[in-house]
Design a protein around this motif. Sequence first.
Motif, PDB file in Angstrom:
ATOM      1  N   LYS A 167       1.574  16.299 -15.942  1.00  0.00           N
ATOM      2  CA  LYS A 167       2.589  15.883 -16.908  1.00  0.00           C
ATOM      3  C   LYS A 167       3.174  14.199 -16.496  1.00  0.00           C
ATOM      4  CE  LYS A 167       5.170  19.735 -18.745  1.00  0.00           C
ATOM      5  NZ  LYS A 167       5.728  19.609 -20.055  1.00  0.00           N
ATOM      6  N   VAL A 168       3.063  13.942 -15.298  1.00  0.00           N
ATOM      7  CA  VAL A 168       3.227  12.516 -14.956  1.00  0.00           C
ATOM      8  C   VAL A 168       1.848  11.588 -15.339  1.00  0.00           C
ATOM      9  CG1 VAL A 168       3.709  11.210 -12.846  1.00  0.00           C
ATOM     10  CG2 VAL A 168       4.760  13.111 -13.131  1.00  0.00           C
ATOM     11  N   PHE A 169       0.832  12.313 -14.827  1.00  0.00           N
ATOM     12  CA  PHE A 169      -0.562  11.632 -15.279  1.00  0.00           C
ATOM     13  C   PHE A 169      -0.602  11.491 -16.767  1.00  0.00           C
ATOM     14  CE2 PHE A 169      -5.005  11.440 -15.986  1.00  0.00           C
ATOM     15  CZ  PHE A 169      -5.556  10.465 -15.023  1.00  0.00           C
ATOM     16  N   GLU A 170      -0.358  12.575 -17.436  1.00  0.00           N
ATOM     17  CA  GLU A 170      -0.419  12.429 -18.952  1.00  0.00           C
ATOM     18  C   GLU A 170       0.581  11.119 -19.498  1.00  0.00           C
ATOM     19  OE1 GLU A 170      -0.002  16.241 -20.473  1.00  0.00           O
ATOM     20  OE2 GLU A 170      -1.668  16.952 -19.865  1.00  0.00           O
ATOM     21  N   GLY A 171       1.761  11.172 -18.990  1.00  0.00           N
ATOM     22  CA  GLY A 171       2.622  10.192 -19.480  1.00  0.00           C
ATOM     23  C   GLY A 171       2.166   8.886 -19.195  1.00  0.00           C
ATOM     24  N   LEU A 172       1.597   8.695 -18.084  1.00  0.00           N
ATOM     25  CA  LEU A 172       0.829   7.156 -17.587  1.00  0.00           C
ATOM     26  C   LEU A 172      -0.444   7.142 -18.531  1.00  0.00           C
ATOM     27  CD1 LEU A 172       0.950   7.313 -13.606  1.00  0.00           C
ATOM     28  CD2 LEU A 172       2.478   6.102 -15.088  1.00  0.00           C
ATOM     29  N   ALA A 173      -1.104   8.009 -18.868  1.00  0.00           N
ATOM     30  CA  ALA A 173      -2.161   7.812 -19.697  1.00  0.00           C
ATOM     31  C   ALA A 173      -1.851   7.415 -20.982  1.00  0.00           C
ATOM     32  CB  ALA A 173      -3.175   8.835 -19.681  1.00  0.00           C
ATOM     33  N   LEU A 190       0.841  -1.086   0.076  1.00  0.00           N
ATOM     34  CA  LEU A 190      -0.021  -0.099   0.045  1.00  0.00           C
ATOM     35  C   LEU A 190       0.760   1.230   0.057  1.00  0.00           C
ATOM     36  CD1 LEU A 190      -2.639   1.467   0.165  1.00  0.00           C
ATOM     37  CD2 LEU A 190      -2.557   0.953   2.662  1.00  0.00           C
ATOM     38  N   ASP A 191       1.780   1.334   0.807  1.00  0.00           N
ATOM     39  CA  ASP A 191       2.752   2.465   0.737  1.00  0.00           C
ATOM     40  C   ASP A 191       3.324   2.532  -0.342  1.00  0.00           C
ATOM     41  OD1 ASP A 191       2.088   2.868   3.681  1.00  0.00           O
ATOM     42  OD2 ASP A 191       4.024   1.813   4.148  1.00  0.00           O
ATOM     43  N   ASN A 192       3.878   1.481  -1.134  1.00  0.00           N
ATOM     44  CA  ASN A 192       4.666   1.610  -2.430  1.00  0.00           C
ATOM     45  C   ASN A 192       3.628   2.159  -3.330  1.00  0.00           C
ATOM     46  OD1 ASN A 192       7.016   0.876  -1.476  1.00  0.00           O
ATOM     47  ND2 ASN A 192       6.742  -1.635  -1.674  1.00  0.00           N
ATOM     48  N   HIS A 193       2.540   1.509  -3.307  1.00  0.00           N
ATOM     49  CA  HIS A 193       1.407   2.183  -4.287  1.00  0.00           C
ATOM     50  C   HIS A 193       1.025   3.498  -4.300  1.00  0.00           C
ATOM     51  CE1 HIS A 193       0.999  -2.206  -5.536  1.00  0.00           C
ATOM     52  NE2 HIS A 193       0.822  -1.679  -6.401  1.00  0.00           N
ATOM     53  N   SER A 194       0.946   4.018  -2.929  1.00  0.00           N
ATOM     54  CA  SER A 194       0.692   5.277  -2.631  1.00  0.00           C
ATOM     55  C   SER A 194       1.773   6.320  -2.996  1.00  0.00           C
ATOM     56  CB  SER A 194       0.312   5.483  -1.200  1.00  0.00           C
ATOM     57  OG  SER A 194      -0.857   4.870  -0.901  1.00  0.00           O
ATOM     58  N   ALA A 195       2.841   5.768  -3.025  1.00  0.00           N
ATOM     59  CA  ALA A 195       4.317   6.523  -3.365  1.00  0.00           C
ATOM     60  C   ALA A 195       4.336   6.729  -4.902  1.00  0.00           C
ATOM     61  CB  ALA A 195       5.435   5.896  -2.859  1.00  0.00           C
ATOM     62  N   MET A 196       3.795   5.798  -5.531  1.00  0.00           N
ATOM     63  CA  MET A 196       3.583   5.861  -7.107  1.00  0.00           C
ATOM     64  C   MET A 196       2.597   6.651  -7.395  1.00  0.00           C
ATOM     65  SD  MET A 196       4.919   2.330  -8.390  1.00  0.00           S
ATOM     66  CE  MET A 196       3.874   1.167  -7.726  1.00  0.00           C
ATOM     67  N   ALA A 197       1.287   6.632  -6.933  1.00  0.00           N
ATOM     68  CA  ALA A 197       0.183   7.177  -7.322  1.00  0.00           C
ATOM     69  C   ALA A 197       0.221   8.696  -6.932  1.00  0.00           C
ATOM     70  CB  ALA A 197      -1.120   6.617  -6.775  1.00  0.00           C
ATOM     71  N   ASP A 198       0.928   9.286  -5.879  1.00  0.00           N
ATOM     72  CA  ASP A 198       0.900  10.481  -5.458  1.00  0.00           C
ATOM     73  C   ASP A 198       1.352  11.446  -6.646  1.00  0.00           C
ATOM     74  OD1 ASP A 198       0.722  12.420  -3.122  1.00  0.00           O
ATOM     75  OD2 ASP A 198       2.626  12.812  -3.283  1.00  0.00           O
ATOM     76  N   PRO A 199       2.593  11.045  -7.198  1.00  0.00           N
ATOM     77  CA  PRO A 199       3.007  12.057  -8.268  1.00  0.00           C
ATOM     78  C   PRO A 199       2.221  12.090  -9.441  1.00  0.00           C
ATOM     79  CG  PRO A 199       4.772  10.661  -7.458  1.00  0.00           C
ATOM     80  CD  PRO A 199       3.654  10.142  -6.790  1.00  0.00           C
ATOM     81  N   ALA A 200       1.423  11.118  -9.737  1.00  0.00           N
ATOM     82  CA  ALA A 200       0.597  10.899 -10.930  1.00  0.00           C
ATOM     83  C   ALA A 200      -0.418  11.735 -10.550  1.00  0.00           C
ATOM     84  CB  ALA A 200       0.175   9.468 -11.018  1.00  0.00           C
ATOM     85  N   LEU A 201      -0.950  11.725  -9.626  1.00  0.00           N
ATOM     86  CA  LEU A 201      -2.337  12.824  -8.869  1.00  0.00           C
ATOM     87  C   LEU A 201      -2.066  14.183  -8.919  1.00  0.00           C
ATOM     88  CD1 LEU A 201      -4.026  10.431  -6.749  1.00  0.00           C
ATOM     89  CD2 LEU A 201      -4.643  10.764  -8.730  1.00  0.00           C
ATOM     90  N   ARG A 202      -0.791  14.479  -8.720  1.00  0.00           N
ATOM     91  CA  ARG A 202      -0.225  15.868  -8.339  1.00  0.00           C
ATOM     92  C   ARG A 202       0.267  16.638  -9.412  1.00  0.00           C
ATOM     93  NH1 ARG A 202       0.256  17.136  -2.556  1.00  0.00           N
ATOM     94  NH2 ARG A 202       0.039  15.348  -1.339  1.00  0.00           N
ATOM     95  N   HIS A 203       0.675  15.844 -10.579  1.00  0.00           N
ATOM     96  CA  HIS A 203       1.532  16.327 -11.226  1.00  0.00           C
ATOM     97  C   HIS A 203       0.881  15.891 -12.748  1.00  0.00           C
ATOM     98  CE1 HIS A 203       4.662  17.592  -8.775  1.00  0.00           C
ATOM     99  NE2 HIS A 203       4.612  16.450  -8.291  1.00  0.00           N
TER     100      HIS A 203
END
Length: 66
Positions: free
Chosen positions: A36-42, A21-34
């Motif tokens: 460009k990161v979200f767009e790259g994942l999409a 859970l901690d690891n997934h949260s650490a990966m999800a946080d940047p995607a939700l906050r930034h």
Amino acid sequence: MDAFANGAYETKLNHAVVDALDNHSAMADPALRHEKVFEGLANQLVEAVYRQLRGKKDSAETQQAR
């Protein structure tokens, strides 16, 4: 194996789940906050889905040709 023998497997499983859970949260946080990161994942997701669909279409066409 020792964890099963001494009954500590529940504690180990609990730690493993919390770590995941901690690891997934650490990966999800940047995607939700930034954005460009979200767009790259999409974009990666869209490309992966396209490749799979394209592969299925190519496979179906090959089977129909036989």
